[in-house]
Design an enzyme around this catalytic site. Structure first.
Site, PDB file in Angstrom:
ATOM      1  N   SER A   8       0.840  -1.203   0.000  1.00  0.00           N
ATOM      2  CA  SER A   8       0.000   0.000   0.000  1.00  0.00           C
ATOM      3  C   SER A   8       0.870   1.246   0.000  1.00  0.00           C
ATOM      4  CB  SER A   8      -0.931  -0.027   1.226  1.00  0.00           C
ATOM      5  OG  SER A   8      -1.919   0.967   1.119  1.00  0.00           O
ATOM      6  N   ASN A   9       0.303   2.389   0.356  1.00  0.00           N
ATOM      7  CA  ASN A   9       1.065   3.637   0.414  1.00  0.00           C
ATOM      8  C   ASN A   9       0.575   4.477   1.588  1.00  0.00           C
ATOM      9  OD1 ASN A   9      -1.143   5.487  -0.557  1.00  0.00           O
ATOM     10  ND2 ASN A   9      -1.015   4.079  -2.303  1.00  0.00           N
ATOM     11  N   HIS A  10       1.183   5.659   1.759  1.00  0.00           N
ATOM     12  CA  HIS A  10       0.934   6.467   2.954  1.00  0.00           C
ATOM     13  C   HIS A  10      -0.291   7.366   2.886  1.00  0.00           C
ATOM     14  CE1 HIS A  10       4.491   5.398   5.188  1.00  0.00           C
ATOM     15  NE2 HIS A  10       5.279   5.688   4.164  1.00  0.00           N
ATOM     16  N   ALA A  13      -4.979   7.514  -3.950  1.00  0.00           N
ATOM     17  CA  ALA A  13      -3.611   7.099  -4.256  1.00  0.00           C
ATOM     18  C   ALA A  13      -3.658   5.619  -4.627  1.00  0.00           C
ATOM     19  CB  ALA A  13      -2.705   7.334  -3.053  1.00  0.00           C
TER      20      ALA A  13
END
Ligand code: CTP
Ligand code: CA
Length: 226
Positions: free
Chosen positions: A33-35, A100
């Site tokens: 995943s991402n932030h 995102a």
């Protein structure tokens, strides 16, 4: 001013917003995943409702509550987000893609938990590309539909933003610098620069709800939805 007495300039408009990260499973307990915190997309959904829009939010996993008056469709993976957006887009006058989306997903997620069976066991990850939702939306857009993309960049903001606007075929691109040098992720404030094919429409800083209203001011000005 907006917060006290919002203009109802989006009354009668149906707006589809995507927000948050996606999660791409490696096995039943792990993911890529991402932030992304989802705060910018949620602020946009809230501001849109305040300004009279009928808002549908397609959201990846975040720890935020759904703004009052907003219909939320929760998803996990980019593939699920793609399916939800494609299903909902027919009703939308404006689409804002603040999510995102993970660009890649593990090619063969395990159906059971990966175990480290031997001392020297190090798995190799093989990835596949996820669908580019914004690109698909723009390439098969419905007449009169106004499509806004986001771009999070760590460097060369303007060059990447202009290139991305053109490559995706979006009507507007909201660019913001991210990464440790720019205050990190998950903040309540943001600084963005807004681009359309005509050029830059300026830089806007403030709380994410203030920035959301600034973005919507530009959308309202640009967009020619009947
Ligand atoms: N986006 C999307 N589907 C993807 C990847 C991105 O819809 N699979 C959308 C995002 O929601 C955002 C815009 O495209 O509105 C730009 O995302 P970004 O990650 O900055 O662009 P990419 O084209 O993925 O380019 P890169 O990550 O290589 O900079
Ligand atoms: Ca990307």
């Amino acid at each position: 001013l907006h917060l006290l007495e919002p203009r109802k300039d989006f009354a009668g408009k149906r707006v589809l917003v995507s927000a948050g990260p996606t999660r791409e499973p490696l096995d039943p307990v792990r993911y890529l995943s991402n932030h992304s915190s989802g705060k910018m997309g949620y602020a946009l959904a809230q501001a849109l409702y305040q300004r009279g829009a009928e808002v549908t939010l397609v959201s990846g996993p975040v720890s935020l509550s759904v703004p009052y008056g907003v219909r939320c469709i929760p998803v996990e993976t980019a593939t699920q987000m793609h399916a939800a957006i494609m299903e909902q887009r027919h009703h939308a006058d404006v689409i804002i893609k603040a999510a995102a989306v993970a660009d890649f997903a593990p090619a063969e997620p395990g159906s059971i938990k990966w175990k480290k069976t031997r001392e020297d066991d190090v798995p190799t990850l093989s990835l596949t590309r996820n669908p580019d939702i914004l690109h698909t939306l723009c390439q098969s857009r419905q007449p009169g539909q106004y499509i806004v993309g986001f771009a999070a960049e760590t460097h060369d903001l303007e060059r990447h933003a202009r290139e991305k606007l053109q490559r995706k075929g979006a009507d507007m691109l909201i660019a913001n610098l991210v990464g440790a040098d720019h205050g990190g992720f998950g903040r309540d404030e943001n600084t963005v620069e807004i681009f359309t094919p005509a050029g830059s429409h300026g830089q806007f800083s403030g709380s994410k709800i203030q920035v959301a209203h600034a973005i919507l001011d530009q959308v309202a000005m640009q967009c020619t939805v009947p």
